[in-house]
Design a protein around this motif. Structure first.
Motif, PDB file in Angstrom:
ATOM      1  N   ILE A 187       0.857  -1.198   0.000  1.00  0.00           N
ATOM      2  CA  ILE A 187       0.000   0.000   0.000  1.00  0.00           C
ATOM      3  C   ILE A 187       0.886   1.237   0.000  1.00  0.00           C
ATOM      4  O   ILE A 187       1.790   1.369   0.842  1.00  0.00           O
ATOM      5  N   ALA A 188       0.643   2.127  -0.915  1.00  0.00           N
ATOM      6  CA  ALA A 188       1.438   3.353  -1.001  1.00  0.00           C
ATOM      7  C   ALA A 188       1.142   4.259   0.195  1.00  0.00           C
ATOM      8  O   ALA A 188      -0.023   4.517   0.491  1.00  0.00           O
ATOM      9  N   PRO A 189       2.166   4.721   0.874  1.00  0.00           N
ATOM     10  CA  PRO A 189       1.929   5.606   2.029  1.00  0.00           C
ATOM     11  C   PRO A 189       1.434   6.972   1.579  1.00  0.00           C
ATOM     12  O   PRO A 189       1.707   7.431   0.470  1.00  0.00           O
ATOM     13  N   SER A 190       0.745   7.640   2.491  1.00  0.00           N
ATOM     14  CA  SER A 190       0.261   8.994   2.219  1.00  0.00           C
ATOM     15  C   SER A 190       1.407   9.992   2.384  1.00  0.00           C
ATOM     16  O   SER A 190       2.446   9.683   2.986  1.00  0.00           O
TER      17      SER A 190
END
Length: 944
Positions: A187-190
């Motif tokens: 999951i790509a971090p914010s």
């Protein structure tokens, strides 16, 4: 990966060699909000670099060097905020751990400073505002900014000549970090998470505090190289105390141009002042003469010559020009000064201090030393002269002075003594006497000046005022004489009224029992009843005051416990009350020396030793007879030897002192004599000494036989207080303005030392500040000594043998020394204000403050900080300042960096690449994004 690439570079260059082809690009992004994370985080910059590298074989990037700059700049809102003076409290002593005596002394010091502040400064325009501070900048904070530069990845170079030279351009072999980071989640971090990870990464790898530079950390790239600097506001007026003192110096020099017959009253009249101004010459008969010439007075010519010889600064010279007598408007200017009492706190009950009637036996405070005579701080004369310094111009000062003298006449007519002249233990006891037991001073030392050297436990009858302190200036001595005469006047009028009442009632009997006088010092003659040795002394004292004993010991004050008994009767020796003679001041001493012929030059015929002895005995006989009569009345059956034991051996009646001048004068006389003449001269001196002793012994014995037993309160007064005060007031009214300004300047120099000493008491742990105060102390000592010499010698314009004959009562050398004292006051004011401003931000860090003041503030260079605690304190101060000026993350331990620089390099030696990035954040940033500007330099090389 297209979004990782940058826009068009501003500079592009290519280098071609047979083996390599290198491309260099420079990118610049001006300040903007929400800069992309791949351009504002270490992980993102590493990916940008990999995207531009020709080879992805290793796909690893090393952070080989980094630098963070931290800065706090003073908010402009404080520039003109006059209430922002909290930095003045930095370095003050902690009264919570102080003893009662130290707290009492601190309270006295604060009271004295408040009195001087009210007298020296003007209110700031509105009645609810406090007066301006005594020293330093009147508003704002002198500290402008604090900054730190922290570098990682640098190594320390050791050279034979320059040890510990730091070179931040040489990268270390061990990298600081390996990038980019590996992600464990798909999951790509914010952006907020990316910033949080970047902050945690840099906090762990780039710690600005480190462990401190030592042998183990040399060459370790993770140990930061820490530099610090401080800048100050050079435009703020930081030397107000020096400016006030320099105005008094200019007034003194200007008054030195006046004639010897000038009086203070002359300077308050416009028509007289016009005569001191340059006069215009009459127009010439030439038709071409359009401008009238100005006739320059001789006094102005001498003034300019004296200025040149004294080498005074441009500031003082401009003040002299501003004080030109042509400006008659300077006469106008009143003052709200009034003689008022000042209430100082009472000393602690259990504290041991000498009483205020101990006269010249008290230890002298550093603020008024014997080599330079001034006045004690916080007392009447120091407050008056501080008020005069505020008026700036000589005519205004003379007007206030004459008003003060008129107030003295009014107080004399109203039987009012002068307040705030006495001894204050919290201000006047020297530091070397702290912690000592002073209780023996109360009963063993003489409270008065006598012809012998002792007179134990004696006191003046009906007088509690001490003798004038010779360590003070002449005017302060005369004010003390005023109070002495006031006391004598009151007692004289009391006796006269009592005698008139007896005459009116027709009573011819004298019912006086010797109790018509008081002794203000008896309350200090106390004994500890717990001590068995003192119980007997206490009983003897009480017995002496009993009714049965009083008739046989008329005029007795108290027993002398340690004295040998009377020779013939074996009774206890009692100290009597004595008559006060004319108070001895410097002026009276000069008159005595003139009568004894001690001030005659070589060209004048000296008086013979016999003539001088006769004159001295004539002067001393009234006092000696009075003291002997008082001793006989208090000790019935006493003989001459009893009196000498108690009174002490006689001092030299000629008043000669074996000082440097007298020894030099005798050496000059001997050098001009032949060996035979020198022997004759030595025999003559020995013969004169023997003759002096024999005459002195015979004079005392004859006086003892002549003296009748009579108590002091029954004797005629030895001096007339009315005539003494009238002569004193006349001398104050007719004093030459230069002599008056001489003492005004001396007292203001002493006040300046007291003020700066109190303000820097704790801050002098800073080495450069302690050294500056020593220089200030020495300069003021030299100036006070020169002023005292001019005042005592009364330097005249035509005194032969002197080079300083240009001005009246003022030597050229004195001007130079006073100018240097003013310079030292100004320099110390600036140094003290900067030290306290730094100590407010860095409490207790005296070594760091000293380094910043000695190096960082002189030439603008940074100072290397070695101690981790000093680094932590400096970063904490910057962070605290940032929290006041802008909103930062309160959870962050370190301050926000004002600039971040990184050097990234790949691990491919065949195709080396390097990225240099500089990030400058704006002050509008938030935790989830980066707002600011970016400067990026990318170099990529490809092997052919």
């Amino acid at each position: 990966e297209s979004n990782l690439f940058l826009s068009s570079p501003i500079i592009v260059g290519t280098c071609q060699t047979p083996t390599f082809r290198s491309t260099h690009r420079v990118y610049s992004i001006s300040e903007q909000d929400n800069l992309p994370t791949h351009l504002s985080t270490l992980d993102g910059l590493a990916k940008v670099m990999l995207a531009h590298c020709p080879s992805h074989r290793n796909e690893k990037v090393a952070l080989i060097a980094a630098r963070h700059c931290y800065c706090w700049n003073r908010n402009e809102v404080y520039t003109h905020n006059e209430t922002y003076q909290e930095w003045r409290k930095a370095g003050q002593s902690n009264t919570g751990t102080a003893s009662e005596v130290e707290v009492y002394q601190e309270q006295c010091q604060i009271q004295a400073l408040q009195c001087l502040e009210r007298a020296s400064t003007n209110s700031r325009g509105f009645f609810w505002r406090q007066s301006s501070p005594l020293w330093g900048p009147s508003e704002g904070n002198p500290l402008f900014s604090l900054s730190a530069s922290v570098s990682w990845g640098s190594i320390r170079l050791e050279t034979p000549r320059h040890r510990s030279v730091i070179d931040s351009t040489v990268p270390a072999s061990t990298p600081l970090l390996q990038l980019p980071l590996k992600r464990r989640s798909a999951i790509a971090p914010s952006p907020a998470e990316l910033f949080e990870m970047d902050y945690a990464l840099q906090s762990a790898a780039l710690n600005p505090i480190g462990v401190g530079v030592n042998d183990q950390s040399v060459g370790d790239p993770r140990e930061p190289i820490f530099f610090a600097s401080a800048t100050f506001d050079n435009n703020s007026p930081c030397a107000t105390l020096s400016a006030n003192t320099r105005c008094v110096l200019a007034a003194l020099i200007r008054c030195g141009t006046l004639g010897l017959d000038t009086l203070p009253g002359h300077l308050t009249k416009t028509d007289v002042l016009s005569n001191f101004s340059p006069r215009k010459r009459k127009p010439t008969s030439r038709p071409s003469a359009e401008v009238e010439d100005v006739e320059i007075p001789e006094s102005e010519t001498k003034l300019r010559e004296a200025i040149k010889m004294a080498n005074i600064g441009s500031v003082t010279e401009r003040l002299l020009d501003a004080l030109d007598w042509r400006d008659t408007k300077i006469v106008s200017g009143g003052s709200d000064f009034h003689i008022e009492s000042t209430s100082y706190p009472e000393p602690p009950k259990d504290a041991s201090f000498p009483n205020n009637n101990a006269g010249s036996n008290l230890p002298v405070n550093l603020n008024h030393r014997a080599e330079g005579k001034a006045a004690p701080p916080g007392r009447l004369l120091s407050i008056l002269f501080a008020h005069m310094a505020k008026l700036r111009t000589p005519p205004s000062m003379m007007r206030l002075w004459l008003s003060f003298v008129e107030d003295l006449r009014t107080r004399w007519d109203r039987n009012e003594s002068l307040p705030n002249l006495g001894f204050i233990p919290g201000l006047d006891i020297d530091d070397s006497y702290k912690g000592q037991d002073h209780s023996h001073w109360r009963i063993n030392q003489s409270d008065i000046h006598v012809l012998g050297h002792r007179a134990d436990l004696a006191a003046f009858v009906n007088s509690s005022e001490p003798d004038p302190l010779r360590e003070h200036c002449l005017i302060n001595q005369k004010l003390q004489v005023f109070n002495i005469c006031m006391e004598c006047k009151l007692y004289t009028e009391y006796l006269f009224d009592k005698k008139m009442k007896k005459i009116d009632y027709g009573s011819g009997s004298d019912d006086s029992d010797g109790e018509d006088f008081y002794d203000a010092t008896m309350e200090y003659v106390s004994f500890d009843e717990k001590d068995s040795d003192n119980v007997e002394q206490m009983l003897r004292q009480r017995a002496a005051l009993s009714t049965a004993t009083r008739h046989s010991r008329v005029g007795a004050r108290c027993p002398v416990p340690y004295a040998m008994p009377l020779i013939e009767s074996g009774n206890q020796v009692y100290a009597p009350y004595l008559q006060r003679t004319t108070p001895l001041t410097d002026e009276e001493e000069v008159k005595h020396k003139q009568m004894l012929g001690l001030d005659r030059g070589k060209e004048e015929d000296p008086l013979s030793i016999q003539d001088r002895i006769k004159i001295a005995q004539r002067l001393q006989k009234p006092k000696l007879l009075s003291d002997m009569s008082s001793f006989k009345a208090a000790n019935q059956g006493a003989v001459f030897e009893d009196f000498v034991r108690w009174y002490g051996n006689p001092e030299n009646p000629l008043g000669e002192e074996l000082n440097e001048d007298s020894l030099k004068r005798k050496a000059e006389i001997r050098s001009e004599l032949s060996p035979e003449q020198e022997k004759t001269f030595a025999l003559k001196e020995a013969s004169e000494a023997i003759s002096l002793l024999m005459n002195l012994r015979a004079f005392w014995e004859d006086s003892w036989d002549e003296a009748e037993a009579e108590a002091a309160f029954e004797q005629d007064p030895l001096f007339n207080p009315y005539i003494t005060v009238e002569m004193m007031l006349h001398s104050l009214e007719t004093i030459h303005p230069a002599l008056l300004m001489n003492q005004v300047l001396a007292v203001n120099l002493s006040n300046a030392r007291f003020v700066l000493s109190a303000a820097s008491k704790q801050a002098r742990q800073v080495h450069i500040l302690a050294e500056g105060f020593r220089n200030l102390d020495d300069a003021i000592d030299l100036a006070l000594a020169a002023l005292t010499k001019d005042s005592s010698d009364q330097v005249a314009p035509n005194t032969p043998g002197r080079k300083s004959d240009l001005l009246s009562h003022l030597a050229t050398d004195t001007i130079a020394k006073c100018e240097e004292a003013c310079n030292q006051i100004g320099e110390f004011e600036i140094l003290l204000s900067r030290s306290l401003a730094l100590l407010e931000k860095l409490p207790g860090k005296y070594g760091l403050v000293d380094s910043l003041l000695q190096k960082g503030c002189t030439d603008g260079t940074f100072v290397f900080v070695k101690d981790p605690s000093d680094r932590d304190a400096l970063l904490g101060a910057i962070r605290s300042g940032q929290m006041v000026n802008v909103t930062i993350d309160p959870s962050s331990f370190f301050p926000d960096a004002s600039m971040r620089e990184y050097v990234l390099s790949n691990n491919d030696k065949l195709n080396p690449c390097q990225l240099n990035a500089r990030l400058v954040p704006s002050t509008r940033g938030v935790a989830s994004s980066f707002n600011g500007s970016l400067l990026l330099a990318l170099s990529s090389s490809e092997h052919n």
